[in-house]
Enzyme design. Structure first.
Site, mmCIF file in Angstrom:
data_model
loop_
_atom_site.group_PDB
_atom_site.id
_atom_site.type_symbol
_atom_site.label_atom_id
_atom_site.label_comp_id
_atom_site.label_asym_id
_atom_site.label_seq_id
_atom_site.Cartn_x
_atom_site.Cartn_y
_atom_site.Cartn_z
ATOM 1 N N LYS A 68 0.824 -1.209 0.000
ATOM 2 C CA LYS A 68 0.000 0.000 0.000
ATOM 3 C C LYS A 68 0.857 1.258 0.000
ATOM 4 O O LYS A 68 1.780 1.380 0.806
ATOM 5 C CB LYS A 68 -0.887 0.002 1.260
ATOM 6 C CG LYS A 68 -2.052 0.967 1.197
ATOM 7 C CD LYS A 68 -1.803 2.319 1.822
ATOM 8 C CE LYS A 68 -1.478 2.332 3.276
ATOM 9 N NZ LYS A 68 -2.666 2.300 4.105
ATOM 10 N N ARG A 112 -10.089 1.196 6.620
ATOM 11 C CA ARG A 112 -9.474 0.198 7.504
ATOM 12 C C ARG A 112 -8.993 0.849 8.798
ATOM 13 O O ARG A 112 -8.898 0.197 9.847
ATOM 14 C CB ARG A 112 -8.392 -0.602 6.769
ATOM 15 C CG ARG A 112 -7.139 0.149 6.283
ATOM 16 C CD ARG A 112 -6.181 0.408 7.410
ATOM 17 N NE ARG A 112 -4.805 0.505 6.988
ATOM 18 C CZ ARG A 112 -3.940 1.363 7.542
ATOM 19 N NH1 ARG A 112 -4.321 2.232 8.469
ATOM 20 N NH2 ARG A 112 -2.679 1.345 7.152
ATOM 21 N N GLY A 224 -4.477 9.572 15.725
ATOM 22 C CA GLY A 224 -3.872 10.619 14.896
ATOM 23 C C GLY A 224 -2.378 10.483 14.696
ATOM 24 O O GLY A 224 -1.863 10.699 13.604
#
Lengths: 332, 332
Positions: A68, A112, A224
């Site tokens: 990815k 995801r 985050g």
């Protein structure tokens, strides 16, 4: 090899219980199977205030795995473009040959990531948690809330954002989409005070939540921070927590909230240890739990495989699989 | 974003002087420009005797950069498939957005690797080197020889391969394609003895060439080793060499021939230091030179950009650019 556009993927994949279960299973694989998951590769593009992260994982026994690419280009908003983007390549585990390029512009990463938030909350927060505090007003602020509603009986939302107009847009959108009342808070402290579960979804470089705000029964998911310079929780929050769970400990130590932690009450657990039933995060309603998510290659491989199967009608039917299902029960 | 197949790419890109110059320039960038080139990411798939390597590099000032996946799946031949494969993704440097997927099945990697061999020989070997020794009979054995003919007046080829029938096929093909006589040698030693330039192109796990075979004026390019367990040159070869050049020193120390080296005669140089004119590998016709190539992300970014430009007719025209040009002079 086939190329699928975001539009094609959007038609077939969304944040729903099936996806959350797929991501739950991915975390279980991390501890129950042999997994090759190399450290994240990062290519910095300092000239344009950008970076590309590459993640991957091969799970023993699976016939495909993903690589990815996810990008964060922080000048993009001034060009009228989203900051983040990306794509996934699905490879045949037997031959190494590419099966598909999922040109999702980062949509699958968003999903995801939110699904992992649901898994974290399902295994850490109180079962009766119904008030959700969301810090931040961006895409993850929306998706994390939606994901929570699948695993906990959320009935009120408390949001805090630095920009009032964005918080107002968030309130309007979420009330409409989820049918839940959203209260705009004037501080992070207020949002924490009102909530049973708090999800931090910001790119903050300094702590937003402090130990003195902690209260019995609270669960915090911090999703985050995913880089050396980011931090959402003050080290005191981690030190006060009764249990801390990470997606991957060594990654959280480098890129997540564990970087700032000193003396913790108990050993840090990994989410896969919870989903596999090997460990338990919460043993009473009074405990304070924290879950730190930095994002893992197994999630990417899991959602890429799930998407590929759905695109090829190998999986469950999109509409049937979860239309009548709202809140689900994960794990045991 | 556009997807290009190997067929489309083959029509427009081949090993020729333009490409060799592009790769020469890429090495120069490594020392004259700010380059972000993270360590190689490797995903092992032990179950299927395979691995995927990911390389990338961003070169300051360039409007795009590549992420390259290359695979080696060593059970593939038993499935009737090539061992190696791969693809490249070209990304916009300003926004991070993917511009193109080059589904080249590893062809561009093969070409940029051969082009680096030409660059190495052009900067290290004697200018009058005319006898080429090739160790190995695979794709790189072919391409490295072809690349050499662009930079040195090669008039005879000495090949060694473990399997005679493969050496015979090599001889037949190369004599036909390049019009050069090819002699099949019965040992590596014989091939080295006959040659001015030797190129090793094998996945060997133990040394093939030894110090006592070294002779004045010899140049060796070792391009086979690109992993911790591979080695083509005995440590004595490196210790006897008057100059050693690598594509990237820290990568060669980890994955290439420098792993085995102990006391070297002089500091190891990088290819970019030669192509930029900062250093010189050979100062006399008698010196022995070695060039170790492990493969770099700048080469991938360079050939991906070159291919993309050619596909979009932004570059020189394929036919015009080098039809009448055979041997070229690189650098100064």
């Amino acid at each position: 090899m086939q190329l699928y556009t975001r539009k094609e993927i959007e038609r077939i994949i969304r944040l729903d219980p099936s996806l959350i279960k797929v991501i739950e299973q991915a975390f279980t694989s991390l501890v129950t199977k042999k997994v090759t998951m190399p450290p994240i590769m990062r290519i910095d593009v300092p000239e344009h205030n950008g970076e590309v992260d590459i993640k991957s994982a091969f799970i023993e026994g699976e016939d495909s795995f993903a690589v990815k690419l996810s990008s964060g280009f922080f000048n993009n908003p001034s060009l009228g473009l989203p900051t983040s983007g990306g794509m996934m390549v699905l490879l045949n585990s037997r031959t190494g040959q590419p099966l598909a390029v999922l040109a999702d512009d980062g949509m699958l990463t968003d999903l995801r990531t939110a699904a992992a938030g649901a898994v974290g909350a399902a295994y850490c927060s109180r079962k009766d948690a119904r008030r959700a505090g969301i810090i931040g007003t961006g895409a993850q602020a929306r998706l994390q809330l939606k994901a929570l509603t699948f695993v906990r009986p959320i009935d009120h939302v408390y949001v805090y954002g630095r920009k009032v107009e964005r918080a107002e847009a968030y309130k309007e959108e979420m009330e409409k989409e989820l049918g839940l009342p959203v209260t705009i808070c004037s501080s992070v402290k207020e949002a924490v005070a009102e909530s049973d579960i708090v999800v931090t979804t910001t790119p903050s470089r300094k702590p937003l939540i402090f130990a003195e705000w902690m209260k019995p029964g609270l669960h915090i998911t911090a999703m985050g921070s995913d880089a050396e310079h980011k931090q959402e929780l003050d080290h005191g929050v981690l030190e006060k927590a009764d249990s801390i769970t990470c997606d991957v400990i060594h990654q959280s130590e480098r890129l997540g909230e564990l970087r700032s932690a000193a003396a913790l009450k108990s050993p840090v657990m990994e989410l896969g240890e919870l989903t596999s039933g090997r460990k338990q995060a919460r043993t009473s309603d009074e405990e304070i739990t924290v879950c730190d998510l930095t994002g893992t290659g197994v999630q990417d491989t899991a959602i890429a495989r799930f998407t590929w199967n759905a695109l090829n009608n190998k999986g469950d039917d999109h509409d049937e699989r979860s239309q009548n299902e709202h809140q689900i029960h994960l794990g045991r």
